[in-house]
Design a protein around this motif. Structure first.
Motif, PDB file in Angstrom:
ATOM      1  N   ASN A 141     -41.579 -14.235 -13.030  1.00 49.42           N
ATOM      2  CA  ASN A 141     -42.250 -14.667 -12.068  1.00 49.42           C
ATOM      3  C   ASN A 141     -43.573 -15.320 -12.100  1.00 49.42           C
ATOM      4  O   ASN A 141     -44.081 -15.972 -11.210  1.00 49.42           O
ATOM      5  CB  ASN A 141     -42.127 -13.700 -10.756  1.00 49.42           C
ATOM      6  CG  ASN A 141     -40.675 -13.392 -10.481  1.00 49.42           C
ATOM      7  OD1 ASN A 141     -40.170 -14.200  -9.332  1.00 49.42           O
ATOM      8  ND2 ASN A 141     -39.794 -12.394 -10.715  1.00 49.42           N
ATOM      9  N   ARG A 142     -44.405 -14.762 -13.090  1.00 46.35           N
ATOM     10  CA  ARG A 142     -45.611 -15.398 -13.486  1.00 46.35           C
ATOM     11  C   ARG A 142     -45.348 -17.043 -13.804  1.00 46.35           C
ATOM     12  O   ARG A 142     -46.163 -17.842 -13.394  1.00 46.35           O
ATOM     13  CB  ARG A 142     -46.178 -14.580 -14.693  1.00 46.35           C
ATOM     14  CG  ARG A 142     -46.914 -13.553 -14.236  1.00 46.35           C
ATOM     15  CD  ARG A 142     -47.982 -13.084 -15.379  1.00 46.35           C
ATOM     16  NE  ARG A 142     -47.253 -12.534 -16.199  1.00 46.35           N
ATOM     17  CZ  ARG A 142     -46.880 -11.316 -16.513  1.00 46.35           C
ATOM     18  NH1 ARG A 142     -47.107 -10.166 -15.811  1.00 46.35           N
ATOM     19  NH2 ARG A 142     -46.250 -11.149 -17.915  1.00 46.35           N
ATOM     20  N   LEU A 143     -44.360 -17.257 -14.647  1.00 44.91           N
ATOM     21  CA  LEU A 143     -43.835 -18.529 -14.711  1.00 44.91           C
ATOM     22  C   LEU A 143     -43.651 -19.604 -13.619  1.00 44.91           C
ATOM     23  O   LEU A 143     -43.970 -20.703 -13.625  1.00 44.91           O
ATOM     24  CB  LEU A 143     -42.707 -18.399 -15.909  1.00 44.91           C
ATOM     25  CG  LEU A 143     -43.008 -18.114 -17.138  1.00 44.91           C
ATOM     26  CD1 LEU A 143     -41.551 -17.892 -18.087  1.00 44.91           C
ATOM     27  CD2 LEU A 143     -44.174 -18.599 -18.060  1.00 44.91           C
ATOM     28  N   ALA A 144     -43.126 -18.837 -12.669  1.00 44.12           N
ATOM     29  CA  ALA A 144     -42.917 -19.465 -11.595  1.00 44.12           C
ATOM     30  C   ALA A 144     -44.137 -20.015 -10.753  1.00 44.12           C
ATOM     31  O   ALA A 144     -44.185 -21.240 -10.287  1.00 44.12           O
ATOM     32  CB  ALA A 144     -41.872 -18.876 -10.565  1.00 44.12           C
ATOM     33  N   ILE A 145     -44.781 -19.091 -10.916  1.00 41.44           N
ATOM     34  CA  ILE A 145     -46.430 -19.442 -10.068  1.00 41.44           C
ATOM     35  C   ILE A 145     -47.095 -20.331 -11.005  1.00 41.44           C
ATOM     36  O   ILE A 145     -47.655 -21.560 -10.461  1.00 41.44           O
ATOM     37  CB  ILE A 145     -47.197 -18.203 -10.062  1.00 41.44           C
ATOM     38  CG1 ILE A 145     -46.494 -17.124  -9.274  1.00 41.44           C
ATOM     39  CG2 ILE A 145     -48.342 -18.546  -9.256  1.00 41.44           C
ATOM     40  CD1 ILE A 145     -45.960 -17.704  -7.945  1.00 41.44           C
ATOM     41  N   GLU A 146     -47.068 -20.411 -12.354  1.00 43.64           N
ATOM     42  CA  GLU A 146     -47.921 -21.263 -13.065  1.00 43.64           C
ATOM     43  C   GLU A 146     -46.993 -22.792 -13.058  1.00 43.64           C
ATOM     44  O   GLU A 146     -47.760 -23.899 -13.067  1.00 43.64           O
ATOM     45  CB  GLU A 146     -47.724 -20.906 -14.732  1.00 43.64           C
ATOM     46  CG  GLU A 146     -48.531 -19.737 -15.005  1.00 43.64           C
ATOM     47  CD  GLU A 146     -48.045 -18.941 -16.159  1.00 43.64           C
ATOM     48  OE1 GLU A 146     -47.414 -19.702 -17.081  1.00 43.64           O
ATOM     49  OE2 GLU A 146     -48.849 -17.909 -16.602  1.00 43.64           O
ATOM     50  N   ALA A 147     -45.514 -22.931 -12.959  1.00 36.01           N
ATOM     51  CA  ALA A 147     -45.018 -24.171 -12.816  1.00 36.01           C
ATOM     52  C   ALA A 147     -45.435 -24.800 -11.182  1.00 36.01           C
ATOM     53  O   ALA A 147     -45.754 -25.994 -11.452  1.00 36.01           O
ATOM     54  CB  ALA A 147     -43.532 -23.994 -12.799  1.00 36.01           C
ATOM     55  N   LEU A 148     -45.573 -24.117 -10.394  1.00 32.46           N
ATOM     56  CA  LEU A 148     -46.019 -24.604  -9.147  1.00 32.46           C
ATOM     57  C   LEU A 148     -47.362 -25.039  -9.161  1.00 32.46           C
ATOM     58  O   LEU A 148     -47.855 -26.146  -8.535  1.00 32.46           O
ATOM     59  CB  LEU A 148     -45.606 -23.614  -7.800  1.00 32.46           C
ATOM     60  CG  LEU A 148     -46.064 -23.856  -6.448  1.00 32.46           C
ATOM     61  CD1 LEU A 148     -45.374 -25.313  -6.163  1.00 32.46           C
ATOM     62  CD2 LEU A 148     -45.815 -22.809  -5.582  1.00 32.46           C
ATOM     63  N   GLU A 149     -48.197 -24.137  -9.787  1.00 32.84           N
ATOM     64  CA  GLU A 149     -49.721 -24.620  -9.766  1.00 32.84           C
ATOM     65  C   GLU A 149     -49.883 -25.817 -10.699  1.00 32.84           C
ATOM     66  O   GLU A 149     -50.815 -26.693 -10.352  1.00 32.84           O
ATOM     67  CB  GLU A 149     -50.451 -23.370 -10.640  1.00 32.84           C
ATOM     68  CG  GLU A 149     -51.972 -23.740 -10.647  1.00 32.84           C
ATOM     69  CD  GLU A 149     -52.485 -22.400 -11.587  1.00 32.84           C
ATOM     70  OE1 GLU A 149     -53.749 -22.145 -11.209  1.00 32.84           O
ATOM     71  OE2 GLU A 149     -52.012 -21.765 -12.269  1.00 32.84           O
ATOM     72  N   ALA A 150     -48.991 -26.097 -11.638  1.00 30.38           N
ATOM     73  CA  ALA A 150     -49.149 -27.245 -12.466  1.00 30.38           C
ATOM     74  C   ALA A 150     -48.812 -28.676 -11.661  1.00 30.38           C
ATOM     75  O   ALA A 150     -49.442 -29.752 -11.658  1.00 30.38           O
ATOM     76  CB  ALA A 150     -48.413 -27.243 -13.510  1.00 30.38           C
ATOM     77  N   VAL A 151     -47.694 -28.408 -10.586  1.00 26.29           N
ATOM     78  CA  VAL A 151     -47.417 -29.396  -9.704  1.00 26.29           C
ATOM     79  C   VAL A 151     -48.476 -29.474  -8.938  1.00 26.29           C
ATOM     80  O   VAL A 151     -48.984 -31.010  -8.578  1.00 26.29           O
ATOM     81  CB  VAL A 151     -46.185 -29.222  -8.997  1.00 26.29           C
ATOM     82  CG1 VAL A 151     -45.898 -30.154  -7.857  1.00 26.29           C
ATOM     83  CG2 VAL A 151     -44.991 -29.032  -9.820  1.00 26.29           C
ATOM     84  N   LEU A 152     -49.124 -28.647  -8.126  1.00 27.07           N
ATOM     85  CA  LEU A 152     -50.100 -28.897  -7.464  1.00 27.07           C
ATOM     86  C   LEU A 152     -51.510 -29.582  -7.757  1.00 27.07           C
ATOM     87  O   LEU A 152     -52.148 -30.468  -7.287  1.00 27.07           O
ATOM     88  CB  LEU A 152     -50.680 -27.438  -6.691  1.00 27.07           C
ATOM     89  CG  LEU A 152     -49.618 -26.740  -5.559  1.00 27.07           C
ATOM     90  CD1 LEU A 152     -50.263 -25.561  -5.301  1.00 27.07           C
ATOM     91  CD2 LEU A 152     -49.250 -27.708  -4.658  1.00 27.07           C
ATOM     92  N   LYS A 153     -51.804 -29.141  -8.886  1.00 26.93           N
ATOM     93  CA  LYS A 153     -52.827 -29.494  -9.580  1.00 26.93           C
ATOM     94  C   LYS A 153     -52.824 -31.254 -10.234  1.00 26.93           C
ATOM     95  O   LYS A 153     -53.639 -31.944  -9.804  1.00 26.93           O
ATOM     96  CB  LYS A 153     -53.219 -28.957 -11.084  1.00 26.93           C
ATOM     97  CG  LYS A 153     -54.350 -29.338 -11.927  1.00 26.93           C
ATOM     98  CD  LYS A 153     -54.537 -28.620 -13.322  1.00 26.93           C
ATOM     99  CE  LYS A 153     -55.730 -29.406 -14.080  1.00 26.93           C
ATOM    100  NZ  LYS A 153     -55.837 -28.460 -15.205  1.00 26.93           N
TER     101      LYS A 153
END
Length: 226
Positions: A141-153
């Motif tokens: 689930n940490r990976l899920a947040i990191e993937a979404l963070e990359a899209v937002l960035k």
């Protein structure tokens, strides 16, 4: 009868020796149905053994005990949804398309996998006790947040998404919209009819979830960073 049971157990042991991974997969698939339908306390190992043509002894050999099997099923449930996200290849899409794809994947995964939603609800009844024991679930689930963070960035760098967005909060919002659609389907459809739960209704809701999230994150016209 004892001899027949002994013969059956020997055959099961030979099968497990030939294809242990296949046996584990079968047990986990059936256990997912059993736990999601009946909860941890109501699920029966005897039923799982009968449906997989294995034995309680073999199930305990692979998974330790009933709670060990339940925790492994919970891990598999999260691995499936997170694995599907990793296959979306969001990094190859523009930020808007990536966010839409992620929103619609989440909504569609949940409605097609109601057993996942039930497992999450059951684990919440147990106050997340088994999840807390699993390093795998936390890591996934940490990976899920990191993937979404990359899209937002990427969206912010392109001037498409506003500043100040929290990927964890956005993940919560996407999950909440997608989760309610399954968790409350029975009561909602009873009270208001099932129009939203037809194939057309679900397709419309899936698109609207993505639209709502996009409207929340996008830079407002004439007000950059608003």
């Amino acid at each position: 009868m004892k001899q027949a049971a002994a013969t059956r157990e020997k055959n099961q042991a030979r099968q497990a020796k030939r294809d242990p991974e296949g046996v584990r997969r079968d047990i986990l698939a059936v256990a997912m149905e059993e736990f999601s339908q009946n909860g941890l306390s109501g699920a029966r190992i005897d039923e799982i053994a009968a449906r997989t043509r294995t034995s309680k002894r073999m199930i305990y050999y692979y998974f330790g005990d009933k709670e060990g099997l339940y925790q492994r099923v919970l891990e598999e449930a999260y691995a499936k949804v997170r694995g599907g996200e990793s296959e979306l290849e969001l990094e190859g899409l523009d930020p808007v398309a990536a966010l839409v794809k992620l929103c619609r994947y989440t909504f569609d995964h949940h409605r097609r996998n109601p057993s996942f939603i039930r497992m999450v609800m059951i684990e919440n009844i147990h106050h997340g006790r088994h999840m807390q024991l699993s390093e795998n679930i936390r890591g996934l689930n940490r990976l899920a947040i990191e993937a979404l963070e990359a899209v937002l960035k990427r969206g912010q760098e392109a001037g498409l998404f506003r500043e100040g967005l929290d990927p964890l909060e956005l993940h919560w919002q996407i999950s909440a919209l997608s989760f309610f659609n399954v968790s409350n389907a029975a009561t909602f459809s009873f009270l208001f009819g099932d129009a939203l739960f037809t194939p057309d209704g679900q397709e419309t809701l899936s698109g609207h979830v993505a639209d709502m999230v996009l409207r929340y994150v996008r830079v407002e016209h004439g007000r950059p960073g608003a």
